[in-house]
Enzyme design. Structure first.
Site, PDB file in Angstrom:
ATOM      1  N   GLU A  36       0.822  -1.209   0.000  1.00  0.00           N
ATOM      2  CA  GLU A  36       0.000   0.000   0.000  1.00  0.00           C
ATOM      3  C   GLU A  36       0.857   1.260   0.000  1.00  0.00           C
ATOM      4  OE1 GLU A  36      -1.985  -3.394   2.173  1.00  0.00           O
ATOM      5  OE2 GLU A  36      -0.082  -2.332   2.389  1.00  0.00           O
ATOM      6  N   ARG A 106       5.673  -9.632  11.503  1.00  0.00           N
ATOM      7  CA  ARG A 106       4.535  -8.728  11.633  1.00  0.00           C
ATOM      8  C   ARG A 106       3.434  -9.272  12.540  1.00  0.00           C
ATOM      9  NH1 ARG A 106       3.047  -8.462   5.330  1.00  0.00           N
ATOM     10  NH2 ARG A 106       2.018  -6.566   6.033  1.00  0.00           N
ATOM     11  N   ASN A 166      -3.649  -8.873  -4.112  1.00  0.00           N
ATOM     12  CA  ASN A 166      -2.218  -8.865  -3.796  1.00  0.00           C
ATOM     13  C   ASN A 166      -1.797 -10.098  -3.004  1.00  0.00           C
ATOM     14  OD1 ASN A 166       0.448  -7.825  -3.544  1.00  0.00           O
ATOM     15  ND2 ASN A 166      -0.391  -5.757  -3.579  1.00  0.00           N
ATOM     16  N   ARG A 168      -0.276 -13.018  -1.069  1.00  0.00           N
ATOM     17  CA  ARG A 168       0.956 -13.303  -0.324  1.00  0.00           C
ATOM     18  C   ARG A 168       0.791 -14.681   0.309  1.00  0.00           C
ATOM     19  NH1 ARG A 168       2.143  -9.398  -2.734  1.00  0.00           N
ATOM     20  NH2 ARG A 168       3.305  -7.555  -2.075  1.00  0.00           N
ATOM     21  N   GLY A 228       0.204 -10.778 -17.186  1.00  0.00           N
ATOM     22  CA  GLY A 228       1.616 -10.819 -17.534  1.00  0.00           C
ATOM     23  C   GLY A 228       1.871 -10.246 -18.921  1.00  0.00           C
ATOM     24  N   ASP A 259       2.040  -3.136  -7.797  1.00  0.00           N
ATOM     25  CA  ASP A 259       1.710  -1.902  -7.068  1.00  0.00           C
ATOM     26  C   ASP A 259       1.780  -0.701  -8.011  1.00  0.00           C
ATOM     27  OD1 ASP A 259       1.546  -3.492  -4.788  1.00  0.00           O
ATOM     28  OD2 ASP A 259       3.648  -3.144  -4.272  1.00  0.00           O
TER      29      ASP A 259
END
Length: 322
Positions: A36, A106, A166, A168, A228, A259
């Site tokens: 972000e 985190r 996004n 992960r 892609g 991003d």
């Protein structure tokens, strides 16, 4: 109004300066990261006002992040200082694109305690768009509730919500509850930005048009699926198409390209240009970011973006698909 509100977890980045396993590396370069935050840098350089909402600890990592934001003209007035919890951190190895070793630190960080009360206190009266990724609601149950509350408030204020899942792998468990959460946010979003692999994980479909129709039926107003080298497929109730991507000068680092794409698209949305043109802009920003080691060094100003779009050709592979 040209203000964009972003919410998420910025982190200190410890980037290995030499190749090898992270446990063997002794020399690191400290900087700042966060999907972000990368998007905030991108929209700021493209002439929009980025307002970033998060919680940071009272520690040197937080000071580094604040200084980075200041240098990149990102407003920090929405940051809440939480002296009881630390700011997050990420370690990343030096390797070929796509082969990096990455570790997050985190758990129970300050950002994971962002809550609905924090969202209720926000003044959204001058916000044009809100950007949320799937990373933020995945860090804690409180963050998931905060993300949903922010979308509710944005809808009430007729603010455009842009959602990028996004993916992960370290954060996503891909259990039923997580997929339901992300699909719920996608259905509520005005603009949904998955890549093809993410969309397939979320809905089980692999054809871009079928994916788009699925989410439009759920309530998403516009969807853009990145593919892609094949470019990006976009669709809304009134328009659809495939937009080719640009030939990158060199592919040094694939992290941050998504991003950059999001920043370019948000810029186009705020400028109120047609969706297809906004996707062309987004493809160009993402392509420029591929040329840089850093996740945000390649993000351009509007003048640099226009020059790049004039000087670079589309990828032939994407044109053959259109």
């Amino acid at each position: 109004m040209n203000k964009v509100l972003l919410i998420g977890e910025p982190m200190e980045l410890l980037l290995a300066k030499t190749e090898g396993r992270l446990c063997d590396v002794t020399d690191f370069e400290a900087s700042v990261t966060g999907a972000e935050l990368n998007v905030a840098v991108g929209v700021s350089r493209l002439g929009l006002t980025a307002r970033y909402m998060t919680r940071l600890g009272s520690d040197p990592r937080a000071e580094r992040i604040r200084e980075f934001m200041k240098k990149n003209s990102i407003s920090d007035d929405l940051i809440i200082t939480d002296p009881n919890h630390q700011t997050g951190c990420m370690m990343k190895s030096k390797a070929k694109p796509g082969e990096h070793e990455i570790y997050y630190y985190r758990q129970n960080t300050a950002a994971s305690f962002i809550c609905e009360e924090d969202i209720n206190a926000l003044d959204l009266s001058d916000i044009r768009a809100v950007h949320i990724t799937g990373i933020f609601p995945a860090i804690s149950e409180a963050a998931a509730k905060a993300a949903r509350r922010l979308i509710e408030r944005a809808q009430q204020e007729h603010i455009t919500v842009v959602f990028d899942p996004n993916h992960r792998g370290i954060l996503w468990t891909e259990d039923k509850a997580t997929l339901e959460l992300l699909n719920d946010i996608a259905a509520r979003a005005d603009v949904f930005l998955p890549n093809l692999n993410e969309a397939e994980k979320l809905c089980g479909l692999s054809d871009p048009e079928q994916i788009a129709d699925h989410y439009l039926a759920l309530g998403t107003k516009k969807i853009v699926i990145t593919m892609g080298k094949r470019g990006a497929f976009y669709k809304s109730a009134v328009e659809s198409g495939v937009v080719p991507t640009f030939m990158a000068d060199e592919i040094i680092n694939t992290l941050g390209a998504g991003d950059g794409f999001a920043a370019g698209l948000i810029s186009g949305i705020c400028d109120e240009i047609p969706l297809g043109e906004a996707v062309i802009r987004a493809n160009a920003v993402g392509s420029m970011q591929l040329n840089c080691d850093s996740e945000h060094a390649g993000l351009p100003t509007m003048a640099q973006l226009r020059e790049y779009m004039l000087d670079h050709r589309f990828v032939a592979e994407s044109l053959s698909e259109s």
